[in-house]
Write a protein that holds these residues in place. Structure first.
Motif, PDB file in Angstrom:
ATOM      1  N   ILE A  93      -2.020 -11.834  60.577  1.00 58.36           N
ATOM      2  CA  ILE A  93      -3.435 -11.751  60.242  1.00 58.36           C
ATOM      3  C   ILE A  93      -3.694 -12.673  59.060  1.00 58.36           C
ATOM      4  CG2 ILE A  93      -5.336 -10.242  59.549  1.00 58.36           C
ATOM      5  CD1 ILE A  93      -4.262  -9.725  62.348  1.00 58.36           C
ATOM      6  N   SER A  94      -4.738 -13.486  59.131  1.00 59.53           N
ATOM      7  CA  SER A  94      -5.048 -14.447  58.070  1.00 59.53           C
ATOM      8  C   SER A  94      -5.496 -13.733  56.803  1.00 59.53           C
ATOM      9  CB  SER A  94      -6.144 -15.416  58.532  1.00 59.53           C
ATOM     10  OG  SER A  94      -7.337 -14.701  58.792  1.00 59.53           O
ATOM     11  N   ALA A  95      -5.631 -14.498  55.729  1.00 56.33           N
ATOM     12  CA  ALA A  95      -5.981 -13.935  54.423  1.00 56.33           C
ATOM     13  C   ALA A  95      -7.327 -13.238  54.427  1.00 56.33           C
ATOM     14  CB  ALA A  95      -5.965 -15.040  53.365  1.00 56.33           C
ATOM     15  N   ASP A  96      -8.247 -13.674  55.301  1.00 62.58           N
ATOM     16  CA  ASP A  96      -9.568 -13.030  55.350  1.00 62.58           C
ATOM     17  C   ASP A  96      -9.537 -11.692  56.084  1.00 62.58           C
ATOM     18  OD1 ASP A  96      -9.378 -13.687  58.049  1.00 62.58           O
ATOM     19  OD2 ASP A  96     -10.754 -15.369  57.909  1.00 62.58           O
ATOM     20  N   GLY A  97      -8.370 -11.369  56.682  1.00 62.91           N
ATOM     21  CA  GLY A  97      -8.217 -10.084  57.354  1.00 62.91           C
ATOM     22  C   GLY A  97      -8.913 -10.003  58.694  1.00 62.91           C
ATOM     23  N   ILE A  98      -9.415 -11.131  59.182  1.00 74.67           N
ATOM     24  CA  ILE A  98     -10.187 -11.108  60.425  1.00 74.67           C
ATOM     25  C   ILE A  98      -9.483 -11.889  61.531  1.00 74.67           C
ATOM     26  CG2 ILE A  98     -12.391 -11.730  61.496  1.00 74.67           C
ATOM     27  CD1 ILE A  98     -13.659 -11.461  58.703  1.00 74.67           C
ATOM     28  N   SER A  99      -9.201 -13.154  61.278  1.00 71.96           N
ATOM     29  CA  SER A  99      -8.635 -14.005  62.314  1.00 71.96           C
ATOM     30  C   SER A  99      -7.116 -13.857  62.399  1.00 71.96           C
ATOM     31  CB  SER A  99      -9.004 -15.469  62.055  1.00 71.96           C
ATOM     32  OG  SER A  99      -8.560 -15.864  60.771  1.00 71.96           O
ATOM     33  N   GLU A 100      -6.560 -14.329  63.522  1.00 72.60           N
ATOM     34  CA  GLU A 100      -5.119 -14.299  63.748  1.00 72.60           C
ATOM     35  C   GLU A 100      -4.539 -15.703  63.654  1.00 72.60           C
ATOM     36  OE1 GLU A 100      -4.526 -12.513  67.547  1.00 72.60           O
ATOM     37  OE2 GLU A 100      -4.589 -10.463  66.748  1.00 72.60           O
ATOM     38  N   VAL A 101      -3.305 -15.773  63.137  1.00 74.15           N
ATOM     39  CA  VAL A 101      -2.591 -17.043  63.054  1.00 74.15           C
ATOM     40  C   VAL A 101      -1.352 -16.949  63.934  1.00 74.15           C
ATOM     41  CG1 VAL A 101      -1.385 -18.673  61.557  1.00 74.15           C
ATOM     42  CG2 VAL A 101      -3.392 -17.447  60.690  1.00 74.15           C
ATOM     43  N   HIS A 102      -1.296 -17.796  64.955  1.00 74.63           N
ATOM     44  CA  HIS A 102      -0.127 -17.808  65.853  1.00 74.63           C
ATOM     45  C   HIS A 102       0.933 -18.722  65.241  1.00 74.63           C
ATOM     46  CE1 HIS A 102      -2.321 -15.587  68.910  1.00 74.63           C
ATOM     47  NE2 HIS A 102      -3.347 -16.410  68.705  1.00 74.63           N
ATOM     48  N   ALA A 103       1.703 -18.175  64.312  1.00 76.66           N
ATOM     49  CA  ALA A 103       2.679 -18.981  63.560  1.00 76.66           C
ATOM     50  C   ALA A 103       3.798 -19.496  64.454  1.00 76.66           C
ATOM     51  CB  ALA A 103       3.254 -18.157  62.411  1.00 76.66           C
ATOM     52  N   VAL A 104       4.246 -18.663  65.389  1.00 71.71           N
ATOM     53  CA  VAL A 104       5.256 -19.048  66.376  1.00 71.71           C
ATOM     54  C   VAL A 104       4.686 -18.694  67.739  1.00 71.71           C
ATOM     55  CG1 VAL A 104       7.620 -18.713  67.195  1.00 71.71           C
ATOM     56  CG2 VAL A 104       7.131 -18.626  64.738  1.00 71.71           C
ATOM     57  N   ASP A 105       4.549 -19.703  68.595  1.00 70.68           N
ATOM     58  CA  ASP A 105       3.759 -19.530  69.812  1.00 70.68           C
ATOM     59  C   ASP A 105       4.570 -19.894  71.052  1.00 70.68           C
ATOM     60  OD1 ASP A 105       1.705 -19.120  71.579  1.00 70.68           O
ATOM     61  OD2 ASP A 105       0.444 -20.769  70.866  1.00 70.68           O
ATOM     62  N   GLY A 106       5.452 -18.976  71.460  1.00 71.21           N
ATOM     63  CA  GLY A 106       6.195 -19.153  72.700  1.00 71.21           C
ATOM     64  C   GLY A 106       7.288 -20.209  72.630  1.00 71.21           C
ATOM     65  N   ILE A 107       8.096 -20.170  71.570  1.00 68.45           N
ATOM     66  CA  ILE A 107       9.140 -21.176  71.377  1.00 68.45           C
ATOM     67  C   ILE A 107      10.443 -20.773  72.063  1.00 68.45           C
ATOM     68  CG2 ILE A 107      10.709 -22.169  69.639  1.00 68.45           C
ATOM     69  CD1 ILE A 107       8.380 -22.511  67.793  1.00 68.45           C
ATOM     70  N   SER A 108      10.968 -21.682  72.863  1.00 73.53           N
ATOM     71  CA  SER A 108      12.296 -21.538  73.471  1.00 73.53           C
ATOM     72  C   SER A 108      13.139 -22.729  73.036  1.00 73.53           C
ATOM     73  CB  SER A 108      12.201 -21.491  74.992  1.00 73.53           C
ATOM     74  OG  SER A 108      11.484 -20.345  75.426  1.00 73.53           O
ATOM     75  N   LEU A 109      14.355 -22.440  72.543  1.00 71.87           N
ATOM     76  CA  LEU A 109      15.239 -23.490  72.047  1.00 71.87           C
ATOM     77  C   LEU A 109      16.687 -23.091  72.289  1.00 71.87           C
ATOM     78  CD1 LEU A 109      14.045 -24.698  68.499  1.00 71.87           C
ATOM     79  CD2 LEU A 109      14.314 -26.104  70.553  1.00 71.87           C
ATOM     80  N   SER A 110      17.536 -24.089  72.411  1.00 74.38           N
ATOM     81  CA  SER A 110      18.974 -23.869  72.437  1.00 74.38           C
ATOM     82  C   SER A 110      19.580 -24.672  71.293  1.00 74.38           C
ATOM     83  CB  SER A 110      19.564 -24.320  73.774  1.00 74.38           C
ATOM     84  OG  SER A 110      20.961 -24.104  73.790  1.00 74.38           O
ATOM     85  N   ILE A 111      20.212 -23.972  70.339  1.00 77.10           N
ATOM     86  CA  ILE A 111      20.819 -24.598  69.172  1.00 77.10           C
ATOM     87  C   ILE A 111      22.327 -24.588  69.379  1.00 77.10           C
ATOM     88  CG2 ILE A 111      21.133 -24.448  66.676  1.00 77.10           C
ATOM     89  CD1 ILE A 111      18.394 -23.083  66.529  1.00 77.10           C
ATOM     90  N   PRO A 112      22.936 -25.760  69.558  1.00 79.31           N
ATOM     91  CA  PRO A 112      24.363 -25.822  69.890  1.00 79.31           C
ATOM     92  C   PRO A 112      25.251 -25.275  68.777  1.00 79.31           C
ATOM     93  CG  PRO A 112      23.279 -27.934  70.279  1.00 79.31           C
ATOM     94  CD  PRO A 112      22.338 -27.102  69.480  1.00 79.31           C
ATOM     95  N   SER A 113      26.411 -24.800  69.170  1.00 82.81           N
ATOM     96  CA  SER A 113      27.401 -24.305  68.219  1.00 82.81           C
ATOM     97  C   SER A 113      28.011 -25.462  67.434  1.00 82.81           C
ATOM     98  CB  SER A 113      28.491 -23.547  68.977  1.00 82.81           C
ATOM     99  OG  SER A 113      29.502 -23.097  68.112  1.00 82.81           O
ATOM    100  N   ASN A 114      28.360 -25.181  66.165  1.00 79.94           N
ATOM    101  CA  ASN A 114      29.121 -26.113  65.329  1.00 79.94           C
ATOM    102  C   ASN A 114      28.453 -27.479  65.178  1.00 79.94           C
ATOM    103  OD1 ASN A 114      31.000 -24.072  65.120  1.00 79.94           O
ATOM    104  ND2 ASN A 114      32.331 -24.909  66.719  1.00 79.94           N
ATOM    105  N   GLN A 115      27.130 -27.472  65.002  1.00 77.18           N
ATOM    106  CA  GLN A 115      26.394 -28.699  64.742  1.00 77.18           C
ATOM    107  C   GLN A 115      25.354 -28.426  63.661  1.00 77.18           C
ATOM    108  OE1 GLN A 115      24.754 -30.852  68.087  1.00 77.18           O
ATOM    109  NE2 GLN A 115      26.491 -30.356  69.410  1.00 77.18           N
ATOM    110  N   ILE A 116      24.763 -29.512  63.153  1.00 73.41           N
ATOM    111  CA  ILE A 116      23.626 -29.379  62.234  1.00 73.41           C
ATOM    112  C   ILE A 116      22.366 -29.668  63.032  1.00 73.41           C
ATOM    113  CG2 ILE A 116      22.545 -30.146  60.101  1.00 73.41           C
ATOM    114  CD1 ILE A 116      25.245 -30.960  59.064  1.00 73.41           C
ATOM    115  N   PHE A 117      21.532 -28.666  63.176  1.00 73.12           N
ATOM    116  CA  PHE A 117      20.315 -28.745  63.990  1.00 73.12           C
ATOM    117  C   PHE A 117      19.116 -28.740  63.056  1.00 73.12           C
ATOM    118  CE2 PHE A 117      16.839 -27.316  66.604  1.00 73.12           C
ATOM    119  CZ  PHE A 117      17.108 -27.799  67.879  1.00 73.12           C
TER     120      PHE A 117
END
Length: 280
Positions: free
Chosen positions: A13-37
């Protein structure tokens, strides 16, 4: 440790208490092992919200997080606490105790886990050597430089032998030379300890110099993802192109993907297979 994200979503919920903020919106990821991503985005893009979900600091509204095939976002509280202890976190503002010495800061995570004092002492000495601060063991935090503070923070993050290390804007408060030394240290630690490192940043130079793969985040979504070299050679999204175009390479000393030179000479240029080059 391989990390997989499946359709993660988080709304605030945004600071005004009214609107919504979709901070993360349906994210799919694959982060490999033993790497810097790398996860890169502008301020407010949702990258810090995303890392809080990946590291289980917050629960997603929907979606799943998997570590090596095991779902972890819905773990019971006791199991969640134990799993979090195997995660290291490095922050922009260091988050160190100013009243403690360098050694005492590194010891803190082990103290709260009930590790015996002799084991703590041995581990602290090992980590001080890793981050090249053995001579500053008893120094108060207030007497250390920014780079030294971040080295203490890195050692503390490694105290409980994590298998995942999160770096949230870890170099943003440092000057370019110190940033380079910290990135070199993180690369060395990742290689020797076989860690999966997730680096959150708004600096494309950090991605270029440290990461093997990168995801570009904008408005809570992944707009581009792939190998760093491929992204630099052939960026497909306007956000990515803007990040790359703003890189200042004039102070580079290594063989970067993008170079600036005031000297003449012969150069070899590499292009992706589907690239057409027109010579004028």
């Amino acid at each position: 440790m391989e990390i997989k994200l499946n359709n993660l979503a988080k709304t605030y919920i945004s600071a005004d208490g009214i609107s919504e903020v979709h901070a993360v919106d349906g994210i799919s990821l694959s982060i490999p092992s033993n790497q810097i991503f790398g996860i890169i985005g502008r301020s407010g893009a949702g990258k810090s919200s995303l890392v809080r979900l990946i590291s289980m600091m917050e629960h997603p509204d929907s979606g799943e997080v998997y570590y090596d095939g095991q779902r972890v976002d819905n773990l019971p509280e006791k199991e969640l606490v134990l799993r979090r202890r195997r995660i290291g976190m490095i922050f922009q503002n260091f988050n160190l105790f100013s009243s403690r010495s360098a050694a005492q800061n590194i010891a803190y995570p082990m103290e709260i886990c009930g590790v015996p004092k002799e084991e703590i002492k041995k581990r602290v000495d090992e980590l001080l050597e890793v981050v090249e601060l053995s001579d500053r063991k008893d120094a108060r935090i207030s007497t250390l430089s920014g780079g030294q503070k971040q080295r203490v923070a890195i050692a503390r993050a490694l105290a409980n032998n994590p298998d995942i290390l999160f770096c949230d804007e870890a170099t943003s408060a440092l000057d370019p030379q110190t940033t380079k030394s910290i990135l070199n240290l993180i690369r060395k630690i990742q290689s020797t300890m076989n860690l999966t490192v997730v680096m959150i940043t708004h600096q494309m130079e950090v991605v270029r110099d440290a990461c093997s793969r990168v995801a570009v985040i904008s408005e809570g979504k992944v707009v581009e993802e792939g190998n760093v070299k491929d992204i630099f050679l052939n960026p497909k999204n306007d956000v990515t192109r803007e990040f790359i175009s703003n890189i200042d390479t004039r102070n580079d000393e290594d063989n970067s993907i993008i170079r600036w030179s005031n000297e003449g000479g012969e150069y070899e240029l590499g292009f992706p297979p589907d690239c057409r080059v027109h010579l004028l």
